[in-house]
Design an enzyme around this catalytic site. Sequence first.
Site, short mmCIF file in Angstrom:
data_model
loop_
_atom_site.label_atom_id
_atom_site.label_comp_id
_atom_site.label_asym_id
_atom_site.label_seq_id
_atom_site.Cartn_x
_atom_site.Cartn_y
_atom_site.Cartn_z
N ARG A 286 0.96 -1.18 0.03
CA ARG A 286 -0.06 0.01 0.12
C ARG A 286 0.99 1.19 0.05
O ARG A 286 0.97 1.98 -1.15
CB ARG A 286 -0.97 0.07 1.18
CG ARG A 286 -2.25 0.95 1.24
CD ARG A 286 -1.73 2.33 1.58
NE ARG A 286 -1.30 2.43 2.99
CZ ARG A 286 -0.46 3.68 3.45
NH1 ARG A 286 -0.60 4.86 2.68
NH2 ARG A 286 -0.10 3.55 4.60
N ASP A 287 1.52 1.57 1.14
CA ASP A 287 2.32 2.88 0.89
C ASP A 287 3.32 2.77 0.15
O ASP A 287 3.80 3.75 -0.48
CB ASP A 287 2.73 2.90 2.59
CG ASP A 287 3.05 4.55 2.84
OD1 ASP A 287 3.51 5.29 2.09
OD2 ASP A 287 3.11 4.66 4.08
N HIS B 166 5.14 4.66 12.84
CA HIS B 166 5.30 4.48 11.16
C HIS B 166 6.39 5.65 10.81
O HIS B 166 5.99 6.93 10.72
CB HIS B 166 3.84 4.90 10.60
CG HIS B 166 3.62 4.82 9.14
ND1 HIS B 166 3.01 4.07 8.41
CD2 HIS B 166 4.08 5.75 8.42
CE1 HIS B 166 2.84 4.19 7.24
NE2 HIS B 166 3.64 5.38 7.05
N HIS C 212 8.92 7.29 8.12
CA HIS C 212 9.44 7.39 6.88
C HIS C 212 10.81 7.68 6.87
O HIS C 212 11.41 8.46 7.89
CB HIS C 212 8.79 8.45 5.80
CG HIS C 212 7.28 7.98 5.42
ND1 HIS C 212 7.21 7.52 4.20
CD2 HIS C 212 6.15 7.73 6.28
CE1 HIS C 212 6.08 6.79 3.82
NE2 HIS C 212 5.29 7.22 5.18
N CYS D 54 4.00 9.38 0.49
CA CYS D 54 2.52 9.73 0.25
C CYS D 54 2.61 10.95 -0.66
O CYS D 54 3.36 11.81 -0.87
CB CYS D 54 1.90 10.38 1.57
SG CYS D 54 0.35 11.23 1.30
N ASN E 25 9.28 4.68 3.04
CA ASN E 25 9.17 4.13 4.56
C ASN E 25 10.34 3.46 4.84
O ASN E 25 11.38 3.05 4.04
CB ASN E 25 7.82 3.02 4.81
CG ASN E 25 6.40 3.60 4.61
OD1 ASN E 25 6.25 3.91 3.34
ND2 ASN E 25 5.76 3.67 5.62
P1 HMG Z 1 -12.90 14.70 -3.31
O1 HMG Z 1 -12.47 15.13 -4.71
O2 HMG Z 1 -13.09 15.69 -2.40
O3 HMG Z 1 -13.92 13.57 -3.49
O4 HMG Z 1 -11.57 13.97 -2.65
P2 HMG Z 1 -15.54 13.68 -3.85
O5 HMG Z 1 -16.29 12.87 -2.84
O6 HMG Z 1 -15.74 14.84 -4.49
O7 HMG Z 1 -15.23 12.80 -5.21
C1 HMG Z 1 -14.47 13.01 -6.53
C2 HMG Z 1 -14.70 11.75 -7.22
O8 HMG Z 1 -13.83 10.72 -6.87
C3 HMG Z 1 -16.04 11.39 -7.57
O9 HMG Z 1 -16.08 10.58 -8.77
C4 HMG Z 1 -16.31 10.05 -6.52
O10 HMG Z 1 -17.06 9.36 -6.89
C5 HMG Z 1 -14.91 9.82 -6.43
P3 HMG Z 1 -16.84 11.37 -10.23
O11 HMG Z 1 -18.44 11.66 -9.50
O12 HMG Z 1 -16.01 12.79 -10.32
O13 HMG Z 1 -16.82 10.39 -11.05
N1 HMG Z 1 -14.46 9.02 -5.07
C6 HMG Z 1 -14.06 7.63 -5.04
N2 HMG Z 1 -13.94 6.93 -5.73
C7 HMG Z 1 -13.58 5.45 -5.30
N3 HMG Z 1 -13.38 5.24 -4.16
C8 HMG Z 1 -13.39 6.22 -3.22
C9 HMG Z 1 -14.07 7.51 -3.69
N4 HMG Z 1 -14.21 8.75 -3.01
C10 HMG Z 1 -14.46 9.82 -3.97
N5 HMG Z 1 -13.20 6.21 -2.09
C11 HMG Z 1 -10.94 11.87 -1.31
C12 HMG Z 1 -11.74 13.43 -1.53
C13 HMG Z 1 -10.80 11.16 -0.04
C14 HMG Z 1 -11.95 10.92 -2.21
C15 HMG Z 1 -9.42 12.02 -2.07
O14 HMG Z 1 -8.92 13.16 -1.59
C16 HMG Z 1 -8.80 10.89 -1.89
O15 HMG Z 1 -8.96 9.86 -2.35
N6 HMG Z 1 -7.57 10.68 -1.34
C17 HMG Z 1 -6.67 9.81 -0.78
C18 HMG Z 1 -5.42 10.24 -0.72
C19 HMG Z 1 -4.37 9.29 -0.33
O16 HMG Z 1 -4.55 7.99 -1.00
N7 HMG Z 1 -3.30 9.56 0.30
C20 HMG Z 1 -2.25 8.42 0.68
C21 HMG Z 1 -3.09 7.57 1.65
S1 HMG Z 1 -2.40 8.44 3.39
C22 HMG Z 1 -0.80 8.18 3.66
O17 HMG Z 1 -0.29 7.78 2.68
C23 HMG Z 1 -0.40 8.54 4.98
C24 HMG Z 1 0.08 7.24 5.78
O18 HMG Z 1 1.00 6.59 4.90
C25 HMG Z 1 0.61 7.78 7.32
C26 HMG Z 1 1.91 8.70 6.81
O19 HMG Z 1 3.05 8.30 6.46
O20 HMG Z 1 1.43 9.84 7.15
C27 HMG Z 1 -1.35 6.58 6.26
MG MG Z 2 3.03 6.46 5.19
#
Ligand code: HMG
Ligand code: MG
Length: 307
Positions: free
Chosen positions: A17-18, A207, A209, A240, A249
């Site tokens: 994933r990450d 966690h 990095h 991220c 990581n």
């Molecule tokens: P948004 O644009 O505000 O969402 O994004 P929305 O609700 O307006 O939807 C936009 C479009 O996406 C729509 O499609 C939705 O249906 C679709 P359209 O109508 O335009 O065709 N949609 C989805 N489709 C599938 N699955 C979903 C989904 N949600 C909306 N779940 C949102 C808000 C949260 C969706 C967006 O910001 C997002 O997906 N962000 C994810 C970011 C991400 O993955 N970041 C990495 C993970 S976190 C990380 O790595 C940190 C961590 O490792 C710890 C650390 O190291 O800090 C955990």
């Molecule tokens: Mg991370």
Amino acid sequence: MIVLLPENVSIIEVGPRDGLQNEANQVPTEAKIQFIQLLKGAGFNEMELTSFVSPKWVPQMKDATEITDSCLDDTRNFVLAPNRKGVERVRLTDVSAIAVFAGVSNSFNQKNSNRKTDELLSELLPLVQELKNEGYFIRACISTAFYCPYEGKMDIEDTIRVCKKFVEAGADELSVADTIGMATPEEASALFTRLTKEFSSTLLTAHFHDTRGMALANIYACLQVGISRFDTSAGGLGGCPFAKGATGNVATESVVYMLERMGISTGINLAEVMKAVDLIEPHLSRSITTPFRSLYLKEKESLPNKT
Ligand code: HMG
Ligand code: MG
């Protein structure tokens, strides 16, 4: 003062994933599945498999359902879900452990989730309560717990406040992250000491990095304050896409090597981890150059099968 280190440590493999979410090449689904299966063969009991995030935001994770359809087993397999839509997709699978995520800082949350912190929490916390009632295991991933790439150093009280909200909503685990690899061992020790005092009945995971090469030192600092769960990524992959400057990581192989050499058992077979790293590398846009990997490539035959 005598510091007692844990005898056993749990390693949560987050490479699928990450590790892959920040990869520029679209990795074939079949290669991801083989990567996961090889990692499972190395002995992980907990792993982040994929994310049910918006494929518009993170195209690499668009095959989340295919991954879970092929890779679930009786170990703890986490998937990330950013919102209700993600949770609805997860409910259609047999996944039983969900990771939600929120940063401490507004700017990071705005870039990562398109919401400010309080707005994001007001969406996620009721979801956590709902999922708990349905019997899911909930991991709350807390980003920018030390530093935000846009706002700088975080106030420890703000980090505790965000953690507390997830614990009160029913989270089983807090995975507390140094998203951009800026924390020092002193800071890691201070935050995790505080977390152990505040949340004595919650699983606490660190966690790190490794952006500035401090992750192993930070893990050692955490061990000294009683933390025995660490997120790591095979090959040191990861980062991220929405946190400027976030690179890999801490590498699973480095952590396992260090812990096993210290007499701390991880249950992980290092030689098997390296087979997974060998498998995934040709699909990536970069080569894997963690210190342990470089040594492994040079001196493969002299490495023990099991540390
Ligand atoms: P948004 O644009 O505000 O969402 O994004 P929305 O609700 O307006 O939807 C936009 C479009 O996406 C729509 O499609 C939705 O249906 C679709 P359209 O109508 O335009 O065709 N949609 C989805 N489709 C599938 N699955 C979903 C989904 N949600 C909306 N779940 C949102 C808000 C949260 C969706 C967006 O910001 C997002 O997906 N962000 C994810 C970011 C991400 O993955 N970041 C990495 C993970 S976190 C990380 O790595 C940190 C961590 O490792 C710890 C650390 O190291 O800090 C955990
Ligand atoms: Mg991370």
